[in-house]
Design an enzyme around this catalytic site. Sequence first.
Site, PDB file in Angstrom:
ATOM      1  N   MET A  48       6.789   9.083  -7.984  1.00  0.00           N
ATOM      2  CA  MET A  48       6.890   7.437  -8.111  1.00  0.00           C
ATOM      3  C   MET A  48       6.682   6.980  -6.733  1.00  0.00           C
ATOM      4  O   MET A  48       7.232   6.970  -5.945  1.00  0.00           O
ATOM      5  CB  MET A  48       8.474   7.325  -8.819  1.00  0.00           C
ATOM      6  CG  MET A  48       8.482   5.845  -9.261  1.00  0.00           C
ATOM      7  SD  MET A  48       7.131   5.546 -10.707  1.00  0.00           S
ATOM      8  CE  MET A  48       7.999   6.048 -12.075  1.00  0.00           C
ATOM      9  N   ASP A  49       5.725   6.014  -6.991  1.00  0.00           N
ATOM     10  CA  ASP A  49       5.512   5.238  -5.637  1.00  0.00           C
ATOM     11  C   ASP A  49       6.036   3.932  -5.474  1.00  0.00           C
ATOM     12  O   ASP A  49       6.021   3.255  -6.749  1.00  0.00           O
ATOM     13  CB  ASP A  49       3.851   4.847  -5.511  1.00  0.00           C
ATOM     14  CG  ASP A  49       3.292   6.448  -5.132  1.00  0.00           C
ATOM     15  OD1 ASP A  49       3.759   7.260  -4.868  1.00  0.00           O
ATOM     16  OD2 ASP A  49       1.697   6.200  -5.237  1.00  0.00           O
ATOM     17  N   GLY A  88      -1.588  14.869  -6.961  1.00  0.00           N
ATOM     18  CA  GLY A  88      -2.030  15.492  -7.951  1.00  0.00           C
ATOM     19  C   GLY A  88      -2.196  14.669  -9.220  1.00  0.00           C
ATOM     20  O   GLY A  88      -3.064  14.944  -9.908  1.00  0.00           O
ATOM     21  N   GLU A  98       0.444  18.885  -1.298  1.00  0.00           N
ATOM     22  CA  GLU A  98       1.552  18.027  -1.398  1.00  0.00           C
ATOM     23  C   GLU A  98       2.588  18.801  -2.176  1.00  0.00           C
ATOM     24  O   GLU A  98       3.377  18.011  -2.843  1.00  0.00           O
ATOM     25  CB  GLU A  98       1.491  16.700  -1.728  1.00  0.00           C
ATOM     26  CG  GLU A  98       2.049  15.640  -1.099  1.00  0.00           C
ATOM     27  CD  GLU A  98       1.853  14.267  -1.527  1.00  0.00           C
ATOM     28  OE1 GLU A  98       1.911  13.364  -0.743  1.00  0.00           O
ATOM     29  OE2 GLU A  98       1.295  13.888  -2.378  1.00  0.00           O
ATOM     30  N   MET A 106     -15.499   9.434   5.296  1.00  0.00           N
ATOM     31  CA  MET A 106     -15.405   8.677   6.511  1.00  0.00           C
ATOM     32  C   MET A 106     -15.096   7.049   5.959  1.00  0.00           C
ATOM     33  O   MET A 106     -15.569   6.331   6.567  1.00  0.00           O
ATOM     34  CB  MET A 106     -16.834   8.705   7.230  1.00  0.00           C
ATOM     35  CG  MET A 106     -17.156   9.909   7.522  1.00  0.00           C
ATOM     36  SD  MET A 106     -18.907   9.945   8.255  1.00  0.00           S
ATOM     37  CE  MET A 106     -18.935   9.257   9.631  1.00  0.00           C
ATOM     38  N   GLY A 116      -8.660   8.472  -2.051  1.00  0.00           N
ATOM     39  CA  GLY A 116      -9.166   9.730  -1.983  1.00  0.00           C
ATOM     40  C   GLY A 116      -9.037  10.916  -3.141  1.00  0.00           C
ATOM     41  O   GLY A 116      -9.723  11.504  -3.377  1.00  0.00           O
ATOM     42  N   ASP A 117      -7.834  10.350  -3.662  1.00  0.00           N
ATOM     43  CA  ASP A 117      -7.614  11.004  -4.839  1.00  0.00           C
ATOM     44  C   ASP A 117      -8.834  10.711  -6.074  1.00  0.00           C
ATOM     45  O   ASP A 117      -9.112  11.670  -7.091  1.00  0.00           O
ATOM     46  CB  ASP A 117      -6.195  10.756  -5.550  1.00  0.00           C
ATOM     47  CG  ASP A 117      -5.263  10.904  -4.558  1.00  0.00           C
ATOM     48  OD1 ASP A 117      -5.197  11.920  -3.873  1.00  0.00           O
ATOM     49  OD2 ASP A 117      -4.209  10.105  -4.589  1.00  0.00           O
ATOM     50  N   ARG A 162     -10.056  -2.843  -5.937  1.00  0.00           N
ATOM     51  CA  ARG A 162      -9.132  -3.418  -7.037  1.00  0.00           C
ATOM     52  C   ARG A 162      -7.552  -3.025  -6.458  1.00  0.00           C
ATOM     53  O   ARG A 162      -7.659  -2.139  -5.846  1.00  0.00           O
ATOM     54  CB  ARG A 162      -9.484  -2.366  -8.284  1.00  0.00           C
ATOM     55  CG  ARG A 162     -10.792  -2.708  -8.887  1.00  0.00           C
ATOM     56  CD  ARG A 162     -10.898  -1.443  -9.900  1.00  0.00           C
ATOM     57  NE  ARG A 162     -12.100  -1.814 -10.574  1.00  0.00           N
ATOM     58  CZ  ARG A 162     -12.443  -0.950 -11.850  1.00  0.00           C
ATOM     59  NH1 ARG A 162     -11.400   0.179 -11.903  1.00  0.00           N
ATOM     60  NH2 ARG A 162     -13.567  -1.054 -12.265  1.00  0.00           N
TER      61      ARG A 162
HETATM   62  O1  RIB Z   1      -3.094   9.450  -2.183  1.00  0.00           O
HETATM   63  C1  RIB Z   1      -2.097   8.621  -2.438  1.00  0.00           C
HETATM   64  C2  RIB Z   1      -0.730   9.432  -2.954  1.00  0.00           C
HETATM   65  O2  RIB Z   1      -0.108   9.833  -1.700  1.00  0.00           O
HETATM   66  C3  RIB Z   1       0.268   8.252  -3.315  1.00  0.00           C
HETATM   67  O3  RIB Z   1       0.155   7.945  -4.920  1.00  0.00           O
HETATM   68  C4  RIB Z   1       1.555   9.032  -2.857  1.00  0.00           C
HETATM   69  O4  RIB Z   1       2.501   9.428  -3.972  1.00  0.00           O
HETATM   70  C5  RIB Z   1       1.072  10.029  -2.054  1.00  0.00           C
HETATM   71  O5  RIB Z   1       1.185  11.295  -2.643  1.00  0.00           O
END
Ligand code: RIB
Length: 306
Positions: A13-14, A42, A140, A221, A253-254, A288
Amino acid sequence: MKYDVVVMGSINMDILVFVNDFPNFSENVVAKGMVTQAGGKGANQAVAVAKQGVTHAFLGAIGNDDFGTQMKRILSDKGVDISHLIIKKDVPTGAAVGIVDHTGENTFLGSLAANMAITSVEIKNSFESIEGNIFLLQMETSKESILTALEAAKNKNMYIILDPAPEGCFFEEALGYADLVTPNSHETEKITGIKVESIEDAKKAAKIIADKGVPNVIVKMGSKGSLLFESKKDHYTFVEAKKVKTIDTVGAGDTFAGVLASVLSENPESLHYAMKVATQASALKVSREGGQDAIPTRKELMQFDY
Ligand code: RIB
């Protein structure tokens, strides 16, 4: 079942705080605002994959608590297959506190909790019922979950994409399993010692990573773009990122990783094409505000020429 993409990784949870400038040590700063949103590398990658409409499985862990319940509902609403989620009884769901400044750049502090409690046995059990074309992971979660999953994916002949993030969790042993590694500039510096400021730097770093036994390397990059090195062809390809106004880089990046894995699962012969679509996806994401909601869908991505 055989899936196009199997993702393993963190669920957090962020708690994001927006500021003009990053605070100095021991300074008290009034923030512009704050949001709580679903995250974790993930989970973000699994959402990016689900939004591309490919078949997928997601391996990750939550606690038996409110954040865990919310994460399950949010992921399921976004189309992520949550049937393989591990629920830890005595450990809380992961949480991450992030600060986003006026440039849209983010800094995170993670309390990884359930993510770090995933055991080797749990991953072995999950892999018993899972086959797939591509296995995508970051770093992670617990070291034992990563090594067990890499071993299982290799035994099942899956193509392994390792996103070596965050740099603080990286360990070199994982590289030996990967078919493709996708570090950003911080992770590249951690792995190679090279500070990536130019395409030439990225080329040197990609070659060093390839020499550690990785056939394909993509050095991301940021707003400049990404560099692909295919060691068997001894070939470098640079893809320039579309110029966008950066609003929020959380999950960029995700987004890249999830879209890359999805497009590659459908076009296994063209890593270059997959990288172009992933680069566009990540540019759209940073333009966004928001986390998983801001990750583009396949329909949005197909409006562009590649
Ligand atoms: O890559 C972004 C993510 O990194 C965030 O959502 C945070 O939870 C960390 O895992």
